[in-house]
Design a protein around this motif. Structure first.
Motif, PDB file in Angstrom:
ATOM      1  N   HIS A  20       0.806  -1.212  -0.003  1.00  0.00           N
ATOM      2  CA  HIS A  20      -0.176  -0.088  -0.147  1.00  0.00           C
ATOM      3  C   HIS A  20       0.753   1.215   0.053  1.00  0.00           C
ATOM      4  O   HIS A  20       0.599   2.133  -0.716  1.00  0.00           O
ATOM      5  CB  HIS A  20      -1.061  -0.083   1.259  1.00  0.00           C
ATOM      6  N   ARG A  21       1.779   1.394   0.860  1.00  0.00           N
ATOM      7  CA  ARG A  21       2.631   2.496   0.824  1.00  0.00           C
ATOM      8  C   ARG A  21       3.562   2.596  -0.457  1.00  0.00           C
ATOM      9  O   ARG A  21       3.842   3.847  -0.896  1.00  0.00           O
ATOM     10  CB  ARG A  21       3.731   2.518   2.167  1.00  0.00           C
ATOM     11  N   GLN A  22       3.871   1.600  -1.044  1.00  0.00           N
ATOM     12  CA  GLN A  22       4.629   1.737  -2.316  1.00  0.00           C
ATOM     13  C   GLN A  22       3.817   2.418  -3.510  1.00  0.00           C
ATOM     14  O   GLN A  22       4.513   3.119  -4.279  1.00  0.00           O
ATOM     15  CB  GLN A  22       5.051   0.453  -2.653  1.00  0.00           C
ATOM     16  N   HIS A  23       2.618   2.166  -3.795  1.00  0.00           N
ATOM     17  CA  HIS A  23       1.736   2.261  -4.743  1.00  0.00           C
ATOM     18  C   HIS A  23       1.322   3.653  -4.640  1.00  0.00           C
ATOM     19  O   HIS A  23       0.726   4.631  -5.229  1.00  0.00           O
ATOM     20  CB  HIS A  23       0.890   1.348  -5.264  1.00  0.00           C
ATOM     21  N   GLY A  24       1.199   4.213  -3.303  1.00  0.00           N
ATOM     22  CA  GLY A  24       0.638   5.657  -2.699  1.00  0.00           C
ATOM     23  C   GLY A  24      -0.615   5.930  -3.475  1.00  0.00           C
ATOM     24  O   GLY A  24      -0.967   7.155  -3.385  1.00  0.00           O
ATOM     25  N   ARG A  25      -1.520   5.118  -3.474  1.00  0.00           N
ATOM     26  CA  ARG A  25      -3.006   5.345  -3.850  1.00  0.00           C
ATOM     27  C   ARG A  25      -3.655   5.400  -2.321  1.00  0.00           C
ATOM     28  O   ARG A  25      -3.185   5.227  -1.424  1.00  0.00           O
ATOM     29  CB  ARG A  25      -3.598   4.323  -4.702  1.00  0.00           C
ATOM     30  N   GLU A  26      -5.175   5.838  -2.445  1.00  0.00           N
ATOM     31  CA  GLU A  26      -5.927   5.905  -1.180  1.00  0.00           C
ATOM     32  C   GLU A  26      -6.376   4.469  -0.654  1.00  0.00           C
ATOM     33  O   GLU A  26      -6.668   4.564   0.626  1.00  0.00           O
ATOM     34  CB  GLU A  26      -7.183   6.467  -1.386  1.00  0.00           C
ATOM     35  N   ALA A  27      -6.361   3.401  -1.339  1.00  0.00           N
ATOM     36  CA  ALA A  27      -6.943   2.199  -0.920  1.00  0.00           C
ATOM     37  C   ALA A  27      -6.228   0.771  -1.403  1.00  0.00           C
ATOM     38  O   ALA A  27      -5.888   0.916  -2.703  1.00  0.00           O
ATOM     39  CB  ALA A  27      -8.313   2.133  -1.366  1.00  0.00           C
ATOM     40  N   THR A  28      -5.808  -0.081  -0.859  1.00  0.00           N
ATOM     41  CA  THR A  28      -5.700  -1.479  -1.310  1.00  0.00           C
ATOM     42  C   THR A  28      -6.813  -2.427  -0.816  1.00  0.00           C
ATOM     43  O   THR A  28      -7.022  -2.353   0.455  1.00  0.00           O
ATOM     44  CB  THR A  28      -4.271  -1.686  -0.877  1.00  0.00           C
ATOM     45  N   VAL A  29      -7.044  -3.200  -1.478  1.00  0.00           N
ATOM     46  CA  VAL A  29      -7.920  -4.320  -1.291  1.00  0.00           C
ATOM     47  C   VAL A  29      -6.937  -5.855  -1.455  1.00  0.00           C
ATOM     48  O   VAL A  29      -6.439  -5.972  -2.374  1.00  0.00           O
ATOM     49  CB  VAL A  29      -9.040  -4.523  -2.016  1.00  0.00           C
ATOM     50  N   THR A  30      -7.138  -6.600  -0.495  1.00  0.00           N
ATOM     51  CA  THR A  30      -6.766  -8.075  -0.603  1.00  0.00           C
ATOM     52  C   THR A  30      -7.509  -8.934  -1.612  1.00  0.00           C
ATOM     53  O   THR A  30      -8.838  -9.053  -1.193  1.00  0.00           O
ATOM     54  CB  THR A  30      -6.509  -8.581   0.677  1.00  0.00           C
ATOM     55  N   ALA A  31      -7.008  -9.161  -2.699  1.00  0.00           N
ATOM     56  CA  ALA A  31      -7.844 -10.109  -3.732  1.00  0.00           C
ATOM     57  C   ALA A  31      -7.465 -11.422  -3.380  1.00  0.00           C
ATOM     58  O   ALA A  31      -6.426 -11.913  -3.236  1.00  0.00           O
ATOM     59  CB  ALA A  31      -7.372  -9.565  -5.020  1.00  0.00           C
ATOM     60  N   VAL A  32      -8.538 -12.343  -3.404  1.00  0.00           N
ATOM     61  CA  VAL A  32      -8.338 -13.750  -3.393  1.00  0.00           C
ATOM     62  C   VAL A  32      -9.376 -14.405  -4.027  1.00  0.00           C
ATOM     63  O   VAL A  32     -10.020 -13.915  -4.753  1.00  0.00           O
ATOM     64  CB  VAL A  32      -8.778 -13.881  -1.791  1.00  0.00           C
ATOM     65  N   ASN A  35     -13.017  -9.728  -3.563  1.00  0.00           N
ATOM     66  CA  ASN A  35     -12.845  -8.869  -2.454  1.00  0.00           C
ATOM     67  C   ASN A  35     -12.778  -9.865  -1.240  1.00  0.00           C
ATOM     68  O   ASN A  35     -13.538 -10.297  -0.741  1.00  0.00           O
ATOM     69  CB  ASN A  35     -13.843  -7.734  -2.070  1.00  0.00           C
ATOM     70  N   GLY A  36     -11.471  -9.656  -0.727  1.00  0.00           N
ATOM     71  CA  GLY A  36     -11.237 -10.601   0.511  1.00  0.00           C
ATOM     72  C   GLY A  36     -11.147  -9.806   1.688  1.00  0.00           C
ATOM     73  O   GLY A  36     -10.826 -10.552   2.921  1.00  0.00           O
ATOM     74  N   GLY A  37     -11.349  -8.487   1.908  1.00  0.00           N
ATOM     75  CA  GLY A  37     -11.585  -7.700   3.096  1.00  0.00           C
ATOM     76  C   GLY A  37      -9.842  -7.493   3.389  1.00  0.00           C
ATOM     77  O   GLY A  37      -9.122  -7.122   2.136  1.00  0.00           O
ATOM     78  N   PHE A  38      -9.307  -7.239   4.260  1.00  0.00           N
ATOM     79  CA  PHE A  38      -8.075  -6.892   4.688  1.00  0.00           C
ATOM     80  C   PHE A  38      -7.617  -5.608   3.804  1.00  0.00           C
ATOM     81  O   PHE A  38      -6.732  -6.004   3.174  1.00  0.00           O
ATOM     82  CB  PHE A  38      -7.005  -8.198   4.354  1.00  0.00           C
ATOM     83  N   PHE A  39      -8.265  -4.665   3.979  1.00  0.00           N
ATOM     84  CA  PHE A  39      -8.009  -3.326   3.308  1.00  0.00           C
ATOM     85  C   PHE A  39      -6.924  -2.636   4.115  1.00  0.00           C
ATOM     86  O   PHE A  39      -6.659  -2.729   5.255  1.00  0.00           O
ATOM     87  CB  PHE A  39      -9.014  -2.583   3.040  1.00  0.00           C
ATOM     88  N   VAL A  40      -6.033  -1.867   3.419  1.00  0.00           N
ATOM     89  CA  VAL A  40      -5.288  -0.706   3.896  1.00  0.00           C
ATOM     90  C   VAL A  40      -5.875   0.641   3.223  1.00  0.00           C
ATOM     91  O   VAL A  40      -6.091   0.629   2.062  1.00  0.00           O
ATOM     92  CB  VAL A  40      -3.660  -0.823   3.652  1.00  0.00           C
ATOM     93  N   LEU A  41      -6.133   1.638   3.928  1.00  0.00           N
ATOM     94  CA  LEU A  41      -6.777   2.806   3.662  1.00  0.00           C
ATOM     95  C   LEU A  41      -6.097   3.976   4.116  1.00  0.00           C
ATOM     96  O   LEU A  41      -5.789   3.964   5.171  1.00  0.00           O
ATOM     97  CB  LEU A  41      -8.126   2.750   3.872  1.00  0.00           C
ATOM     98  N   SER A  42      -6.034   5.043   3.250  1.00  0.00           N
ATOM     99  CA  SER A  42      -6.029   6.200   3.510  1.00  0.00           C
ATOM    100  C   SER A  42      -7.077   6.951   4.310  1.00  0.00           C
ATOM    101  O   SER A  42      -8.141   6.684   3.939  1.00  0.00           O
ATOM    102  CB  SER A  42      -5.287   7.108   2.663  1.00  0.00           C
ATOM    103  N   PRO A  43      -6.986   7.858   5.299  1.00  0.00           N
ATOM    104  CA  PRO A  43      -8.065   8.358   5.850  1.00  0.00           C
ATOM    105  C   PRO A  43      -8.915   9.090   4.901  1.00  0.00           C
ATOM    106  O   PRO A  43     -10.242   9.495   4.996  1.00  0.00           O
ATOM    107  CB  PRO A  43      -7.617   9.154   6.960  1.00  0.00           C
ATOM    108  N   ARG A  44      -8.275   9.689   3.933  1.00  0.00           N
ATOM    109  CA  ARG A  44      -8.786  10.457   2.560  1.00  0.00           C
ATOM    110  C   ARG A  44     -10.043   9.567   2.231  1.00  0.00           C
ATOM    111  O   ARG A  44     -11.102  10.283   1.551  1.00  0.00           O
ATOM    112  CB  ARG A  44      -7.905  10.705   1.663  1.00  0.00           C
ATOM    113  N   ALA A  45      -9.868   8.312   2.006  1.00  0.00           N
ATOM    114  CA  ALA A  45     -10.981   7.327   1.563  1.00  0.00           C
ATOM    115  C   ALA A  45     -12.214   7.540   2.319  1.00  0.00           C
ATOM    116  O   ALA A  45     -13.141   7.414   1.521  1.00  0.00           O
ATOM    117  CB  ALA A  45     -10.415   6.103   1.522  1.00  0.00           C
TER     118      ALA A  45
END
Length: 256
Positions: free
Chosen positions: A143-155, A186-196
């Protein structure tokens, strides 16, 4: 980093268990599945939790209020009105329990806990009814590497039924639980920026609807592929399967 966990839904598809307690408090191996999820995060150094309570939220509050009683040996001195806790088995956790309303939808619950996320660069976010052996540290790094607002764990979930390996009319074998149709979900286990959170208009918004669609449309959503174990607890059948894995001593999500 903090982890926000949704724990307020009704759990209607597993009503055999949820008529008296919220779904995240259904036990696997004598511990609520919520505890298992928190242990997954804790194994990667995430120990600050915000729990979104709703339906029968008092059950969750009472569990943590009496955590030492649940986890330790206790002597009650009835004559002198004293309690002694022996061999305290505590976790390095800070747990904030927030009443987000009984009828609030998933995104609405996240919006209601926003005040507890002020000042955070990013935070973890997941459902209170699914376990996985996901590498949370790698997920956060991605998540930190791509610098976007949200990451979803894909399963890719396993198929519900076994499949036959056939050659014409001849059956050559049987695969008990093959992968599904190959699609990622969508497998949950997101990482989000508060901006989302600013994309959530109110209580009756589902996270899986408008907010995710908006993030994707604005190129602010990335998928972290998890090819290991992942299992939600949607039905009593799922609960029994998880219980059997735990009892066997081979629970894949037990990474602690």
């Amino acid at each position: 980093m903090k982890a926000v966990i949704l724990a307020g839904g009704l759990g209607t598809r597993i009503s055999e268990e949820t008529h008296l307690r919220p779904k995240p408090m259904i036990e696997i191996g004598g511990k609520p599945i919520l505890w298992h999820i928190m242990k997954i995060y804790s194994a990667h150094g995430v120990n600050d939790f915000v729990i979104c309570c709703g339906y029968r939220g008092y059950v969750i509050k009472e569990y943590f209020a009496n955590y030492f009683l649940h986890m330790s040996d206790v002597t009650f001195d009835m004559e002198n009105n004293r309690m002694e806790v022996h061999e305290r088995k505590s976790e390095p956790w800070r747990v904030t329990l927030v009443d987000t309303g009984e009828d609030t939808m998933t995104a609405g619950r996240l919006r209601r806990v926003a005040p507890y996320l002020e000042g955070e660069e990013a935070f973890c976010f997941t459902y209170g009814d699914g376990v996985a052996d996901v590498d949370v540290s790698a997920l956060i790094g991605f998540h930190r590497q791509h610098g976007r607002e949200a990451t979803v764990t894909a399963v890719r979930p396993p198929g519900r039924f076994g499949s036959l390996l056939r050659e014409g009319d001849a059956v050559r074998g049987f695969v008990e639980k093959p992968r599904g149709d190959g699609g990622w979900i969508n497998g949950g286990f997101f990482v989000l920026s508060p901006r989302a959170i600013r994309r959530i208009a109110g209580d009756q918004i589902s996270w899986e609807g408008e907010p995710i669609a908006s993030l994707a449309a604005d190129d602010q959503l990335r998928a972290y592929e998890h090819t290991g174990f992942w299992q939600p607890m949607d039905t009593l059948r799922d609960k029994v399967q998880l219980e059997e894995l735990w009892d066997s001593g081979r629970a894949p999500w037990k990474i602690w």
